[in-house]
Motif scaffolding. Structure first.
Motif, PDB file in Angstrom:
ATOM      1  N   LEU A 102      31.196  26.491   5.712  1.00  0.00           N
ATOM      2  CA  LEU A 102      31.325  25.041   5.769  1.00  0.00           C
ATOM      3  C   LEU A 102      30.701  24.412   4.531  1.00  0.00           C
ATOM      4  O   LEU A 102      29.683  24.896   4.020  1.00  0.00           O
ATOM      5  N   ARG A 103      31.298  23.325   4.074  1.00  0.00           N
ATOM      6  CA  ARG A 103      30.774  22.638   2.900  1.00  0.00           C
ATOM      7  C   ARG A 103      31.045  21.142   3.027  1.00  0.00           C
ATOM      8  O   ARG A 103      31.981  20.716   3.695  1.00  0.00           O
ATOM      9  N   ALA A 104      30.231  20.380   2.379  1.00  0.00           N
ATOM     10  CA  ALA A 104      30.445  18.936   2.325  1.00  0.00           C
ATOM     11  C   ALA A 104      31.540  18.654   1.305  1.00  0.00           C
ATOM     12  O   ALA A 104      31.447  19.104   0.157  1.00  0.00           O
ATOM     13  N   PRO A 105      32.601  17.928   1.687  1.00  0.00           N
ATOM     14  CA  PRO A 105      33.734  17.770   0.782  1.00  0.00           C
ATOM     15  C   PRO A 105      33.476  16.852  -0.397  1.00  0.00           C
ATOM     16  O   PRO A 105      34.220  16.882  -1.376  1.00  0.00           O
ATOM     17  N   GLY A 106      32.460  16.000  -0.312  1.00  0.00           N
ATOM     18  CA  GLY A 106      32.172  15.104  -1.420  1.00  0.00           C
ATOM     19  C   GLY A 106      33.201  14.021  -1.634  1.00  0.00           C
ATOM     20  O   GLY A 106      33.336  13.484  -2.737  1.00  0.00           O
ATOM     21  N   ASP A 107      33.958  13.690  -0.572  1.00  0.00           N
ATOM     22  CA  ASP A 107      34.996  12.669  -0.707  1.00  0.00           C
ATOM     23  C   ASP A 107      34.675  11.404   0.087  1.00  0.00           C
ATOM     24  O   ASP A 107      35.539  10.566   0.302  1.00  0.00           O
ATOM     25  N   GLY A 108      33.417  11.276   0.520  1.00  0.00           N
ATOM     26  CA  GLY A 108      33.026  10.093   1.277  1.00  0.00           C
ATOM     27  C   GLY A 108      33.351  10.157   2.749  1.00  0.00           C
ATOM     28  O   GLY A 108      33.061   9.215   3.490  1.00  0.00           O
ATOM     29  N   SER A 109      33.946  11.250   3.205  1.00  0.00           N
ATOM     30  CA  SER A 109      34.282  11.407   4.616  1.00  0.00           C
ATOM     31  C   SER A 109      33.071  11.937   5.372  1.00  0.00           C
ATOM     32  O   SER A 109      32.084  12.373   4.762  1.00  0.00           O
ATOM     33  N   PRO A 110      33.115  11.975   6.713  1.00  0.00           N
ATOM     34  CA  PRO A 110      32.010  12.574   7.469  1.00  0.00           C
ATOM     35  C   PRO A 110      31.849  14.069   7.238  1.00  0.00           C
ATOM     36  O   PRO A 110      30.823  14.637   7.598  1.00  0.00           O
ATOM     37  N   GLY A 111      32.852  14.717   6.665  1.00  0.00           N
ATOM     38  CA  GLY A 111      32.738  16.135   6.365  1.00  0.00           C
ATOM     39  C   GLY A 111      32.671  17.012   7.590  1.00  0.00           C
ATOM     40  O   GLY A 111      31.867  17.949   7.654  1.00  0.00           O
ATOM     41  N   LEU A 112      33.531  16.737   8.569  1.00  0.00           N
ATOM     42  CA  LEU A 112      33.492  17.445   9.842  1.00  0.00           C
ATOM     43  C   LEU A 112      34.827  18.098  10.166  1.00  0.00           C
ATOM     44  O   LEU A 112      35.899  17.547   9.866  1.00  0.00           O
ATOM     45  N   LEU A 113      34.740  19.253  10.794  1.00  0.00           N
ATOM     46  CA  LEU A 113      35.877  19.907  11.414  1.00  0.00           C
ATOM     47  C   LEU A 113      35.759  19.627  12.899  1.00  0.00           C
ATOM     48  O   LEU A 113      34.737  19.954  13.518  1.00  0.00           O
ATOM     49  N   CYS A 114      36.793  19.003  13.488  1.00  0.00           N
ATOM     50  CA  CYS A 114      36.665  18.437  14.834  1.00  0.00           C
ATOM     51  C   CYS A 114      37.722  18.954  15.790  1.00  0.00           C
ATOM     52  O   CYS A 114      38.829  19.321  15.376  1.00  0.00           O
ATOM     53  N   THR A 115      37.377  18.934  17.061  1.00  0.00           N
ATOM     54  CA  THR A 115      38.329  19.184  18.134  1.00  0.00           C
ATOM     55  C   THR A 115      38.102  18.160  19.236  1.00  0.00           C
ATOM     56  O   THR A 115      36.969  17.721  19.471  1.00  0.00           O
ATOM     57  N   ARG A 116      39.162  17.755  19.895  1.00  0.00           N
ATOM     58  CA  ARG A 116      39.076  16.706  20.903  1.00  0.00           C
ATOM     59  C   ARG A 116      38.378  17.195  22.171  1.00  0.00           C
ATOM     60  O   ARG A 116      38.612  18.311  22.622  1.00  0.00           O
ATOM     61  N   VAL A 117      37.557  16.332  22.753  1.00  0.00           N
ATOM     62  CA  VAL A 117      37.004  16.589  24.082  1.00  0.00           C
ATOM     63  C   VAL A 117      38.082  16.248  25.105  1.00  0.00           C
ATOM     64  O   VAL A 117      38.669  15.166  25.050  1.00  0.00           O
ATOM     65  N   GLU A 118      38.342  17.154  26.064  1.00  0.00           N
ATOM     66  CA  GLU A 118      39.455  16.965  26.974  1.00  0.00           C
ATOM     67  C   GLU A 118      39.052  16.911  28.444  1.00  0.00           C
ATOM     68  O   GLU A 118      39.918  16.828  29.322  1.00  0.00           O
ATOM     69  N   ASP A 119      37.739  16.944  28.733  1.00  0.00           N
ATOM     70  CA  ASP A 119      37.280  16.971  30.117  1.00  0.00           C
ATOM     71  C   ASP A 119      36.160  15.961  30.319  1.00  0.00           C
ATOM     72  O   ASP A 119      35.449  15.601  29.379  1.00  0.00           O
ATOM     73  N   LEU A 120      35.984  15.552  31.575  1.00  0.00           N
ATOM     74  CA  LEU A 120      34.915  14.618  31.898  1.00  0.00           C
ATOM     75  C   LEU A 120      33.559  15.312  31.931  1.00  0.00           C
ATOM     76  O   LEU A 120      32.532  14.691  31.631  1.00  0.00           O
ATOM     77  N   ARG A 121      33.532  16.576  32.326  1.00  0.00           N
ATOM     78  CA  ARG A 121      32.310  17.378  32.307  1.00  0.00           C
ATOM     79  C   ARG A 121      32.606  18.659  31.538  1.00  0.00           C
ATOM     80  O   ARG A 121      33.580  19.355  31.831  1.00  0.00           O
ATOM     81  N   TRP A 122      31.760  18.970  30.580  1.00  0.00           N
ATOM     82  CA  TRP A 122      32.043  20.088  29.693  1.00  0.00           C
ATOM     83  C   TRP A 122      30.762  20.568  29.029  1.00  0.00           C
ATOM     84  O   TRP A 122      29.724  19.900  29.072  1.00  0.00           O
ATOM     85  N   GLU A 123      30.887  21.730  28.409  1.00  0.00           N
ATOM     86  CA  GLU A 123      29.790  22.320  27.650  1.00  0.00           C
ATOM     87  C   GLU A 123      30.385  23.002  26.431  1.00  0.00           C
ATOM     88  O   GLU A 123      31.403  23.690  26.533  1.00  0.00           O
ATOM     89  N   ALA A 124      29.762  22.806  25.286  1.00  0.00           N
ATOM     90  CA  ALA A 124      30.260  23.422  24.054  1.00  0.00           C
ATOM     91  C   ALA A 124      29.107  24.032  23.282  1.00  0.00           C
ATOM     92  O   ALA A 124      27.998  23.474  23.260  1.00  0.00           O
ATOM     93  N   GLU A 125      29.374  25.177  22.653  1.00  0.00           N
ATOM     94  CA  GLU A 125      28.370  25.855  21.854  1.00  0.00           C
ATOM     95  C   GLU A 125      28.939  26.222  20.492  1.00  0.00           C
ATOM     96  O   GLU A 125      30.082  26.688  20.396  1.00  0.00           O
ATOM     97  N   ALA A 126      28.126  26.023  19.465  1.00  0.00           N
ATOM     98  CA  ALA A 126      28.484  26.417  18.106  1.00  0.00           C
ATOM     99  C   ALA A 126      27.397  27.333  17.576  1.00  0.00           C
ATOM    100  O   ALA A 126      26.207  26.981  17.608  1.00  0.00           O
ATOM    101  N   GLU A 127      27.786  28.514  17.092  1.00  0.00           N
ATOM    102  CA  GLU A 127      26.827  29.451  16.519  1.00  0.00           C
ATOM    103  C   GLU A 127      26.880  29.350  14.998  1.00  0.00           C
ATOM    104  O   GLU A 127      27.940  29.535  14.392  1.00  0.00           O
ATOM    105  N   PHE A 128      25.733  29.051  14.414  1.00  0.00           N
ATOM    106  CA  PHE A 128      25.639  28.876  12.970  1.00  0.00           C
ATOM    107  C   PHE A 128      24.729  29.937  12.354  1.00  0.00           C
ATOM    108  O   PHE A 128      23.773  30.416  12.981  1.00  0.00           O
ATOM    109  N   ALA A 129      24.986  30.260  11.102  1.00  0.00           N
ATOM    110  CA  ALA A 129      24.089  31.086  10.295  1.00  0.00           C
ATOM    111  C   ALA A 129      23.686  30.296   9.063  1.00  0.00           C
ATOM    112  O   ALA A 129      24.518  29.618   8.450  1.00  0.00           O
ATOM    113  N   GLY A 130      22.395  30.357   8.720  1.00  0.00           N
ATOM    114  CA  GLY A 130      21.896  29.651   7.545  1.00  0.00           C
ATOM    115  C   GLY A 130      21.540  28.216   7.850  1.00  0.00           C
ATOM    116  O   GLY A 130      20.374  27.817   7.800  1.00  0.00           O
ATOM    117  N   SER A 131      22.557  27.422   8.152  1.00  0.00           N
ATOM    118  CA  SER A 131      22.360  26.013   8.498  1.00  0.00           C
ATOM    119  C   SER A 131      23.664  25.493   9.083  1.00  0.00           C
ATOM    120  O   SER A 131      24.690  26.170   9.061  1.00  0.00           O
TER     121      SER A 131
END
Length: 499
Positions: free
Chosen positions: A344-373
């Motif tokens: 992952l990298r910051a695009p430097g184009d003034g955007s939030p710099g995020l890769l996103c997916t829509r939340v589709e449920d009223l109750r949910w749990e999500a986990e992201a595993e990162f290395a480094g930062s």
């Protein structure tokens, strides 16, 4: 988790931020597309064989030449649209409101999964919610809400368009302007059914007064006769309904010769005036024709909702079409890493710099595993977001609500990789007026141990607070020079299906 049958009157066929549905049928196959606003790729498209179970097959606007970034503002970008099929080819017309010069945009394809053509712009047609239909002579009719550039003509407009040049072949003209009893006549769809041309629109705004109205004429130009039962579909002034804001419908004749309609609606919750957090979702109703007018039957379809849970280790050749970026491009933010996962990298184009997916449920749990930062957040827009940041050997919980930002709990981590968790859980309100749609829990997961760093009121990540036309998304992004996303998991935690 077991699958449970639901009523189409209470549960969407495509859940989460999938508004402004437009549908067409080719033989036994149905195709459904949506507006997507600032998120790119734009205009997600789905396929079904039965109208109730849908699978995303792509995004129609997947090249920047089709969807110019322009100002990139929240709730800008791709608005309402129309998807149609004629003589072996699919046609999609939409508006990029961030690009003032393009007017309406038309792309075409032989395969709805793509590739879609370069765009044909209709710059004279300024406004939103375009529809395309063909007259009895095969001429292309564009109907939209707005004005004609360089003239005083405005309202619900129509004109014949040369698809090769994007120019009108005659002077555009006004058509039916709605009932006159409701504000914001918009979202026209024109159909030739039997001996009549039907013009169906949305009125009342896309909030609690949202409604479907319709009129008919012997010619597409009119004059139009308003249905005496207008609005033909609405939940306005029905606060006890669990589904609200119903409107912006599109009709389809089924393979068996019956009729149905897709429409947008929301599922608000919490104490009055209640709050919806997933954005506007897509619902399904049956349609009967009585005395030449459509009668909506929202209770016709019962079904088991599609699975929404998923895991992604990013080893596929390409990103799943669920992954989009606000005001940027996924390829500017994420690329395959040699050690697996995504760099992952910051695009430097003034955007939030995020890769996103829509939340589709009223109750949910999500986990992201990162290395480094890395960073992981749930958001409506850049001013309304809760999240976790992993860098410099620590994980911090953060929140931004409007102009106020706060650092919340934190925890040190010894390992070079972490699992960050965000979950939407039942609200723990101390008073009735504090009862919201949910609470958002931000946590660090270390093996079997879960450290809760913050628990926040979900109302502040709702459309009623943030405003706009989108819904919640989960976003991952860079937080330092070395940010790697190893895996991502999303799971519905209510009575919803799982894969």
């Amino acid at each position: 988790m077991s699958r449970t049958a639901v009523s189409g009157a209470e549960h969407p066929i495509v859940s989460g931020f999938h508004p402004d549905p437009t549908i067409c049928r080719v033989g036994e196959d149905y195709y459904l597309a949506h507006s997507s606003f600032e998120y790119f790729p734009g205009a997600p498209i789905f396929h079904s064989r039965d109208l109730v179970h849908w699978k995303q097959i792509g995004n129609i606007l997947d090249r920047r030449g089709q969807f110019l970034r322009a100002d990139g503002r929240p709730s800008g970008g791709i608005y309402g649209s129309t998807l149609r099929h004629r003589e072996g080819r699919f046609y999609f017309v939409t508006t990029n409101v961030g690009d003032a010069d393009s007017g309406q945009t038309i792309v075409t394809a032989e395969d709805p999964a793509g590739p879609w053509s370069d765009p044909i712009f209709i710059p004279q047609a300024v406004g939103i919610d375009p529809d395309i239909c063909w007259d009895d002579e095969g001429g292309l009719l564009l109907t939209w809400t707005g004005r004609v550039a360089g003239t005083d003509l405005h309202g619900m407009l129509q004109g014949r368009v040369d698809l090769k040049t994007g120019e009108f072949t005659g002077e555009p003209y006004k058509v039916w302007q709605g009932t006159g009893r409701l504000d914001f006549p918009e979202a026209p769809h024109l159909y030739k059914i039997g001996d009549y041309w039907y013009l169906m629109i949305a009125e009342g705004g896309t909030e609690r007064g949202h409604s479907v109205t319709i009129a008919r004429a012997e010619r597409p130009e009119g004059p139009y006769e308003s249905c005496p039962a207008n609005p033909v579909f609405s939940h306005r002034s029905m606060p006890s309904r669990t589904v609200q804001n119903t409107g912006h419908a599109d009709l389809v004749e089924t393979a068996s010769g019956e009729w149905a309609a897709v429409y947008l609606a929301v599922r608000p919750a919490g104490f009055t005036p209640s709050y919806h957090v997933l954005g506007r979702e897509t619902f399904l109703a049956g349609v009967d024709w009585v005395d030449g007018w459509p009668v909506f039957d929202e209770h016709r379809y019962d079904f088991t909702p599609d699975a929404t849970s998923f895991e992604d280790d990013f080893t596929a050749d390409a990103l799943h079409p669920r992954w989009v970026s606000p005001s940027s491009e996924p390829e500017a933010i994420a690329s395959p890493d040699t050690d697996g996962g995504l760099r992952l990298r910051a695009p430097g184009d003034g955007s939030p710099g995020l890769l996103c997916t829509r939340v589709e449920d009223l109750r949910w749990e999500a986990e992201a595993e990162f290395a480094g930062s890395g960073r992981f957040e749930v958001r409506i827009d850049d001013r309304h977001r809760y999240g976790l940041v992993f860098e410099d050997g620590a994980v911090r919980a953060q929140a931004r609500i409007g102009g106020v930002s706060a650092d919340l709990g934190s925890a040190e981590v010894a390992a070079g990789s972490v699992v960050l968790r965000i979950a939407a859980v039942d609200c723990e309100a101390e008073t009735m007026t504090a009862y919201g749609p949910d609470d958002i829990v931000l946590a660090l997961v270390d093996g079997g141990d879960v450290t809760e760093l913050a628990r926040l009121d979900g109302r502040y990540l709702s459309t009623e607070v943030a405003a706009g036309f989108t819904g919640r998304v989960l976003g991952v992004g860079a937080a330092g020079e070395v940010s790697r996303l190893r895996s991502f998991r999303y799971a519905a935690t209510e009575s919803a299906p799982t894969e």
